[in-house]
Scaffold this motif. Sequence first.
Motif, PDB file in Angstrom:
ATOM      1  N   SER A 147      34.047  61.011 -26.780  1.00 36.17           N
ATOM      2  CA  SER A 147      33.221  60.095 -27.566  1.00 36.17           C
ATOM      3  C   SER A 147      31.840  60.668 -27.840  1.00 36.17           C
ATOM      4  O   SER A 147      31.380  61.595 -27.162  1.00 36.17           O
ATOM      5  CB  SER A 147      33.069  58.775 -26.820  1.00 36.17           C
ATOM      6  N   PRO A 148      31.134  60.102 -28.813  1.00 36.82           N
ATOM      7  CA  PRO A 148      29.758  60.521 -29.076  1.00 36.82           C
ATOM      8  C   PRO A 148      28.829  60.336 -27.879  1.00 36.82           C
ATOM      9  O   PRO A 148      27.806  61.019 -27.780  1.00 36.82           O
ATOM     10  CB  PRO A 148      29.344  59.618 -30.245  1.00 36.82           C
ATOM     11  N   ALA A 149      29.175  59.436 -26.958  1.00 38.06           N
ATOM     12  CA  ALA A 149      28.340  59.229 -25.774  1.00 38.06           C
ATOM     13  C   ALA A 149      28.268  60.467 -24.899  1.00 38.06           C
ATOM     14  O   ALA A 149      27.340  60.616 -24.095  1.00 38.06           O
ATOM     15  CB  ALA A 149      28.870  58.046 -24.960  1.00 38.06           C
ATOM     16  N   ALA A 150      29.234  61.379 -25.034  1.00 42.94           N
ATOM     17  CA  ALA A 150      29.270  62.605 -24.232  1.00 42.94           C
ATOM     18  C   ALA A 150      28.891  63.820 -25.070  1.00 42.94           C
ATOM     19  O   ALA A 150      29.332  64.938 -24.784  1.00 42.94           O
ATOM     20  CB  ALA A 150      30.654  62.792 -23.628  1.00 42.94           C
ATOM     21  N   ALA A 151      28.058  63.622 -26.073  1.00 43.51           N
ATOM     22  CA  ALA A 151      27.737  64.699 -27.016  1.00 43.51           C
ATOM     23  C   ALA A 151      27.124  65.921 -26.350  1.00 43.51           C
ATOM     24  O   ALA A 151      27.239  67.038 -26.863  1.00 43.51           O
ATOM     25  CB  ALA A 151      26.805  64.175 -28.107  1.00 43.51           C
ATOM     26  N   SER A 152      26.460  65.755 -25.212  1.00 42.99           N
ATOM     27  CA  SER A 152      25.850  66.886 -24.517  1.00 42.99           C
ATOM     28  C   SER A 152      26.722  67.420 -23.389  1.00 42.99           C
ATOM     29  O   SER A 152      26.309  68.316 -22.656  1.00 42.99           O
ATOM     30  CB  SER A 152      24.478  66.482 -23.950  1.00 42.99           C
ATOM     31  N   THR A 153      27.918  66.889 -23.246  1.00 40.67           N
ATOM     32  CA  THR A 153      28.829  67.325 -22.191  1.00 40.67           C
ATOM     33  C   THR A 153      29.726  68.420 -22.741  1.00 40.67           C
ATOM     34  O   THR A 153      30.584  68.174 -23.591  1.00 40.67           O
ATOM     35  CB  THR A 153      29.667  66.148 -21.674  1.00 40.67           C
ATOM     36  N   VAL A 154      29.520  69.639 -22.260  1.00 33.80           N
ATOM     37  CA  VAL A 154      30.216  70.814 -22.783  1.00 33.80           C
ATOM     38  C   VAL A 154      30.721  71.646 -21.605  1.00 33.80           C
ATOM     39  O   VAL A 154      29.951  72.038 -20.734  1.00 33.80           O
ATOM     40  CB  VAL A 154      29.282  71.669 -23.668  1.00 33.80           C
ATOM     41  N   GLY A 155      32.020  71.899 -21.546  1.00 26.14           N
ATOM     42  CA  GLY A 155      32.572  72.720 -20.485  1.00 26.14           C
ATOM     43  C   GLY A 155      32.621  72.034 -19.133  1.00 26.14           C
ATOM     44  O   GLY A 155      32.718  72.703 -18.106  1.00 26.14           O
ATOM     45  N   ALA A 156      32.603  70.709 -19.136  1.00 30.40           N
ATOM     46  CA  ALA A 156      32.653  69.964 -17.869  1.00 30.40           C
ATOM     47  C   ALA A 156      34.096  69.827 -17.384  1.00 30.40           C
ATOM     48  O   ALA A 156      35.044  69.883 -18.171  1.00 30.40           O
ATOM     49  CB  ALA A 156      32.038  68.594 -18.049  1.00 30.40           C
ATOM     50  N   ASP A 157      34.252  69.637 -16.095  1.00 34.70           N
ATOM     51  CA  ASP A 157      35.542  69.367 -15.486  1.00 34.70           C
ATOM     52  C   ASP A 157      35.357  68.139 -14.614  1.00 34.70           C
ATOM     53  O   ASP A 157      34.823  68.226 -13.505  1.00 34.70           O
ATOM     54  CB  ASP A 157      36.017  70.559 -14.671  1.00 34.70           C
ATOM     55  N   LEU A 158      35.767  66.985 -15.103  1.00 40.31           N
ATOM     56  CA  LEU A 158      35.554  65.720 -14.416  1.00 40.31           C
ATOM     57  C   LEU A 158      36.702  65.466 -13.450  1.00 40.31           C
ATOM     58  O   LEU A 158      37.845  65.307 -13.860  1.00 40.31           O
ATOM     59  CB  LEU A 158      35.449  64.594 -15.451  1.00 40.31           C
ATOM     60  N   VAL A 159      36.383  65.446 -12.154  1.00 40.38           N
ATOM     61  CA  VAL A 159      37.402  65.289 -11.120  1.00 40.38           C
ATOM     62  C   VAL A 159      37.576  63.810 -10.811  1.00 40.38           C
ATOM     63  O   VAL A 159      36.618  63.105 -10.465  1.00 40.38           O
ATOM     64  CB  VAL A 159      37.010  66.052  -9.844  1.00 40.38           C
ATOM     65  N   LEU A 160      38.814  63.326 -10.924  1.00 45.97           N
ATOM     66  CA  LEU A 160      39.143  61.922 -10.647  1.00 45.97           C
ATOM     67  C   LEU A 160      40.283  61.903  -9.627  1.00 45.97           C
ATOM     68  O   LEU A 160      41.447  61.824  -9.992  1.00 45.97           O
ATOM     69  CB  LEU A 160      39.578  61.213 -11.945  1.00 45.97           C
ATOM     70  N   ASP A 161      39.922  62.001  -8.345  1.00 43.73           N
ATOM     71  CA  ASP A 161      40.966  62.136  -7.340  1.00 43.73           C
ATOM     72  C   ASP A 161      40.753  61.227  -6.134  1.00 43.73           C
ATOM     73  O   ASP A 161      41.253  61.510  -5.056  1.00 43.73           O
ATOM     74  CB  ASP A 161      41.096  63.595  -6.888  1.00 43.73           C
ATOM     75  N   GLY A 162      40.032  60.128  -6.328  1.00 48.93           N
ATOM     76  CA  GLY A 162      39.879  59.173  -5.237  1.00 48.93           C
ATOM     77  C   GLY A 162      39.137  59.702  -4.028  1.00 48.93           C
ATOM     78  O   GLY A 162      39.329  59.194  -2.923  1.00 48.93           O
ATOM     79  N   GLY A 163      38.314  60.714  -4.221  1.00 45.10           N
ATOM     80  CA  GLY A 163      37.530  61.263  -3.126  1.00 45.10           C
ATOM     81  C   GLY A 163      38.193  62.388  -2.364  1.00 45.10           C
ATOM     82  O   GLY A 163      37.637  62.879  -1.372  1.00 45.10           O
ATOM     83  N   ALA A 164      39.353  62.853  -2.804  1.00 41.49           N
ATOM     84  CA  ALA A 164      40.078  63.876  -2.060  1.00 41.49           C
ATOM     85  C   ALA A 164      39.314  65.184  -1.938  1.00 41.49           C
ATOM     86  O   ALA A 164      39.449  65.914  -0.942  1.00 41.49           O
ATOM     87  CB  ALA A 164      41.439  64.140  -2.714  1.00 41.49           C
ATOM     88  N   THR A 165      38.494  65.499  -2.929  1.00 41.82           N
ATOM     89  CA  THR A 165      37.736  66.743  -2.888  1.00 41.82           C
ATOM     90  C   THR A 165      36.242  66.513  -2.666  1.00 41.82           C
ATOM     91  O   THR A 165      35.438  67.415  -2.881  1.00 41.82           O
ATOM     92  CB  THR A 165      37.934  67.545  -4.184  1.00 41.82           C
ATOM     93  N   ALA A 166      35.874  65.308  -2.242  1.00 45.94           N
ATOM     94  CA  ALA A 166      34.460  64.998  -2.039  1.00 45.94           C
ATOM     95  C   ALA A 166      33.881  65.829  -0.882  1.00 45.94           C
ATOM     96  O   ALA A 166      34.595  66.197   0.039  1.00 45.94           O
ATOM     97  CB  ALA A 166      34.270  63.516  -1.759  1.00 45.94           C
TER      98      ALA A 166
END
Length: 256
Positions: free
Chosen positions: A237-256
């Motif tokens: 979305s346009p809300a993430a216009a400055s987000t480039v090359g990110a890797d968003l981890v969604l794993d319930g805290g497994a890698t926290a």
Amino acid sequence: MTGESRIFAGCSVLVTGGGTGIGRGVALAFARQGARVTVAGRTGSTLKETVALVEAGGGEAAARPADITRAADVSALVEATARQFGGLDVAVNCAGVFPPPAAVADITEEQWHRTFDTNLTGMWLSMKYEIAHMRAHGGGAIVNIASNIGAHRRAPGLAAYAASKAAVGVLTRTAALDHIRDGVRINAVSPGPVDTPMSTLPGETPDAKAARMRDALPVGRVSSTEEIAAAVLHLASPAAASTVGADLVLDGGATA
């Protein structure tokens, strides 16, 4: 939902692996936000099921069988999507395979090559043709589905899968730098266990799976496909216009 809130209204979105699991959830989420969605994959019957679900919710979608390991299939897929829906604004690359667990010495050559052909080469081919179209038509956004296994954590018996998904993370970040000046913004989402058949062990009951996840994940449950889709929509979305090359981890805290 009001028209003003449908942030992808009129956009053309391509989802590979859109017949099941995360891909289906992503396709439905984009359609609810007003996008015209093309779902692609090897199995025509499941793609048609996704299209039927989109249409039942008042959305517009098309099913396009394609093998992402074949350059000709991917090129034709992008061209057909653009022709039917007036371009390609967003691509979400969800197609992937999860090979049977095996120690490194026990992985067969067929398993290794199939995993990399789909998870990595297929991802590269998808981006290659998506980017080519987008940079020639004013830009766009791409979100790749990676995994918390590989770049972010290790798991015995999953060397082929982990190596392929770690490579997807590197490929995503490099492509993001290569093409941001072309107007193409590229990011990744790395889910942990998600409520799909892929996260269920052979013969495992729903209650046994729930108990296993309560013990394995800090959050105490698997993620839903809707949660993964929400992250994908944000990155596209346009809300993430400055987000480039990110890797968003969604794993319930497994890698926290």
